[in-house]
Design a protein around this motif. Structure first.
Motif, short mmCIF file in Angstrom:
data_model
loop_
_atom_site.label_atom_id
_atom_site.label_comp_id
_atom_site.label_asym_id
_atom_site.label_seq_id
_atom_site.Cartn_x
_atom_site.Cartn_y
_atom_site.Cartn_z
N VAL A 137 -58.38 -19.34 -37.29
CA VAL A 137 -58.41 -19.86 -38.65
C VAL A 137 -57.00 -20.07 -39.20
N ARG A 138 -56.08 -19.23 -38.79
CA ARG A 138 -54.71 -19.39 -39.29
C ARG A 138 -54.01 -20.61 -38.68
N SER A 139 -54.46 -21.05 -37.52
CA SER A 139 -53.84 -22.22 -36.89
C SER A 139 -54.62 -23.51 -37.14
N TRP A 140 -55.74 -23.41 -37.84
CA TRP A 140 -56.57 -24.60 -38.08
C TRP A 140 -55.81 -25.61 -38.93
N ASP A 141 -55.88 -26.89 -38.53
CA ASP A 141 -55.09 -27.93 -39.20
C ASP A 141 -55.81 -28.66 -40.31
N GLY A 142 -57.06 -28.27 -40.60
CA GLY A 142 -57.80 -28.90 -41.69
C GLY A 142 -58.73 -30.01 -41.26
N LEU B 119 -69.12 -32.12 -47.90
CA LEU B 119 -69.60 -30.77 -48.16
C LEU B 119 -68.48 -29.77 -48.40
N VAL B 120 -67.41 -29.89 -47.63
CA VAL B 120 -66.37 -28.88 -47.59
C VAL B 120 -65.05 -29.44 -48.09
N ASP B 121 -64.38 -28.67 -48.92
CA ASP B 121 -63.02 -28.98 -49.36
C ASP B 121 -62.07 -28.37 -48.35
N ARG C 144 -58.68 -24.08 -46.00
CA ARG C 144 -57.42 -23.63 -45.36
C ARG C 144 -56.76 -22.53 -46.18
N SER C 145 -56.76 -22.69 -47.49
CA SER C 145 -56.18 -21.66 -48.35
C SER C 145 -56.94 -20.35 -48.21
N LEU C 146 -58.25 -20.46 -48.19
CA LEU C 146 -59.10 -19.27 -48.05
C LEU C 146 -58.86 -18.59 -46.71
N SER D 217 -56.22 -18.57 -45.02
CA SER D 217 -54.86 -18.03 -44.88
C SER D 217 -54.81 -16.55 -45.22
N ARG D 218 -55.91 -16.03 -45.79
CA ARG D 218 -55.99 -14.61 -46.15
C ARG D 218 -57.05 -13.94 -45.28
N TRP D 219 -56.89 -12.65 -45.08
CA TRP D 219 -57.81 -11.92 -44.21
C TRP D 219 -58.38 -10.71 -44.94
N PRO D 220 -59.67 -10.43 -44.79
CA PRO D 220 -60.63 -11.14 -43.94
C PRO D 220 -61.16 -12.39 -44.61
N ILE D 221 -61.63 -13.32 -43.81
CA ILE D 221 -62.22 -14.53 -44.36
C ILE D 221 -63.64 -14.22 -44.86
N PRO D 222 -64.17 -15.03 -45.77
CA PRO D 222 -65.54 -14.80 -46.23
C PRO D 222 -66.55 -14.95 -45.10
N GLY D 223 -67.53 -14.06 -45.05
CA GLY D 223 -68.55 -14.17 -44.02
C GLY D 223 -69.33 -15.46 -44.09
N GLY D 224 -69.42 -16.06 -45.28
CA GLY D 224 -70.14 -17.31 -45.43
C GLY D 224 -69.52 -18.47 -44.71
N THR D 225 -68.28 -18.35 -44.26
CA THR D 225 -67.63 -19.43 -43.53
C THR D 225 -67.69 -19.24 -42.01
#
Length: 403
Positions: free
Chosen positions: A320-325, A332-334, A339-341, A343-351
Motif C-alpha cells: 500500500v505504501r508503494s501503490w501509485d494510485g 467509486l474510489v477517490d 493513497r493518503s489513507l 500512507s498511515r498504518w494500520p489501514i482501514p479493514g474496509g479497504t
C-alpha cells in the motif's frame, strides 16, 4: 461460485438479501442438539474429519458435538485444527482452546498451525487462493486453505454461520459507543454538514452516502424475532458468498464441507425451540441448545477475538505504501484519498478488498487470461455476483470469517 461485485470490493462488505424461501424449514429432529448431532455424522464417517477450531463459542460447540457423536458411534475422533498467530494479541484464544481440548480429552487429535506474516492479505497463503480463484468474499478466506488441505479426501466441519444465526449481526455492548459515533457521522454526511471522510474516506462522497443509506436500511430490516431472523440471515449475500467460496475451495480438494450451524434440520429445530422470541442472546440460546449435555467449557462466555491484525502484516504494508494510485474505479474510489489513507498504518479493514484486487491486477497468474476457473482476470476486473448490487460499509474483515 458467487463472487463480490466491484461495489462490494470498493466499499468493504457485502449487503443485500435474497427472496424468501417458498416453504418454511421442517425439523426431522425437534431437539437442536440432536439435529446438530445428525448434521455432523456424515462428516465423521468420511475420514479424515477435520474441525476448524478457533476456540470461540461456535467452533467449540461444533467440535464438542462431533467428539460426542464420534465416541458414541465408535468412529475416530475428529481432528481439531487451530491457528496460533504471532504479533496478534487480540486474536489470541489459546487459553480457551486449551480449556476446551482438555475438557473434551482430545489432546492426541489436536493440530496447531502457526503463522507470522503467512496469512497477510497478499501473503503466500492468500496468493495461492488469489491466483486460483481471484478475489473472494470474505477477503480472509485463505485462513481456511491450509485447513482444507489437511482434510483432503475427507470432510471439514466449521462453526460458520454462528455469528448470524445465534447472535444476529447487531454489535455487542462494547461496540455501541463506536456505532453511535459512526451514526452521528453518517447523519452529518447525509445532511451535507460534514465531509464524507469522517465515515468512508476512500469513497466518492455520493458513493459514501449511498453506502450509509444501504447499511442503515439493512440494519433496520433485520427481524427481531429469532425465527424470521434465521430465515433472513440465511438469505443474506454476505453469508451466501462466504459459503459458496468455501464450498468451492473444499470441493477442489475433494473435501465434503459441513457447517452444522447452518444445517436445515438444526435451523428448523432452533426455530421450533425459540423462533418466537425477540432478540434472545447467544448465551441464552447456547444454554438451551446444550442443556447441560456438554462440558461447561464449551459454552462458557468469552471475549470475542479480533483478527484484523493477523491479515495486515508486512507484505500489505509494503504494497500500500508503494501503490501509485492506478487501478481503482474512479466512479467509486477517490484514489488520492485512498493513497493518503494508505500512507498511515494500520489501514482501514474496509479497504482490504481493494488491496487484494489491486495486487492481483499487478501480479496476474500467467493463465489468468484464458483459465476456466474465473480466476485472477475476472476478479481483478470485479466480476459481479448474482443478487442485488447494493453498496456496503467499511466493516473489518475480522467480522467476516470466524470459526
Amino acid at each position: 461460485m458467487l463472487r463480490p461485485t466491484p461495489f462490494d470490493l470498493a466499499s468493504g462488505t457485502v449487503l443485500g438479501v435474497g427472496p424468501a424461501l417458498p416453504r418454511p424449514l421442517s425439523a426431522t429432529v425437534p431437539d437442536p442438539l440432536g439435529a446438530l448431532d445428525e448434521a455432523v455424522l456424515p462428516a465423521l464417517r468420511r475420514p479424515p474429519c477435520v474441525v476448524s477450531f478457533s476456540g470461540g463459542l461456535d467452533s467449540s460447540l461444533v467440535l464438542a458435538v462431533a467428539v460426542r457423536a464420534a465416541r458414541r458411534e465408535g468412529l475416530p475422533d475428529p481432528i481439531a485444527v487451530t491457528w496460533r498467530f504471532t504479533g496478534a494479541p487480540r486474536a489470541d484464544e489459546s487459553s480457551w482452546q486449551e480449556r476446551v481440548v482438555r475438557a473434551l480429552r482430545i489432546e492426541g487429535s489436536w493440530q496447531i498451525l502457526r503463522a507470522d506474516d503467512d496469512l497477510d492479505l497478499i501473503g503466500p497463503v492468500a496468493r495461492r487462493l488469489l491466483h486460483r480463484y481471484g478475489v473472494l468474499h470474505p477477503v480472509n478466506l485463505h485462513l481456511h486453505l491450509p485447513i482444507v488441505e489437511l482434510a483432503t479426501g475427507g470432510a471439514l466441519l466449521t462453526g460458520g454461520g454462528g455469528d448470524q444465526i445465534l447472535a444476529g449481526w447487531r454489535p455487542p455492548a462494547s461496540s455501541r459507543a463506536r456505532l453511535r459515533r459512526v451514526r452521528r457521522a453518517g447523519r452529518a454526511l447525509l445532511t451535507g454538514s460534514s465531509r464524507p471522510t469522517k465515515l468512508l474516506p476512500w469513497l466518492r462522497p455520493e458513493v459514501a452516502r449511498e453506502v450509509y443509506r444501504a447499511l442503515r436500511a439493512e440494519q433496520r430490516a433485520e427481524p427481531r424475532q429469532l425465527g424470521p431472523r434465521i430465515a433472513w440471515h440465511t438469505r443474506r449475500r454476505d453469508l451466501l458468498l462466504t459459503c459458496s467460496a468455501l464450498r468451492a475451495v473444499a470441493a477442489d480438494h475433494r473435501v465434503a464441507l459441513t457447517q452444522p450451524l447452518l444445517d436445515e434440520g438444526f435451523l428448523a429445530a432452533l426455530s421450533g425451540l425459540a423462533g418466537g422470541r425477540r432478540r434472545p442472546t447467544r448465551d441464552e440460546l447456547l444454554a438451551e441448545i446444550v442443556g447441560g449435555s456438554l462440558p461447561v467449557e464449551v459454552t462458557a462466555p468469552r471475549r470475542k477475538a479480533r483478527f484484523l491484525e493477523v491479515f495486515l502484516r508486512a507484505t500489505t504494508r509494503e504494497f500500500v505504501r508503494s501503490w501509485d494510485g492506478d487501478g481503482v474505479d474512479p466512479r467509486l474510489v477517490d484514489a488520492a484519498a485512498l493513497r493518503s489513507l494508505w500512507s498511515r498504518w494500520p489501514i482501514p479493514g474496509g479497504t482490504a478488498g481493494l488491496v487484494q484486487q489491486l495486487w492481483l491486477a499487478a501480479n496476474p497468474t500467467p493463465s489468468a487470461a484464458t483459465g476456466p476457473t474465473g480466476g485472477a482476470a475476472s476478479a481483478a476486473a470485479g466480476t459481479g455476483a448474482p443478487g442485488p448490487a447494493v453498496p456496503a460499509s467499511g466493516s473489518e474483515p475480522d467480522a467476516e470469517v470466524r470459526s
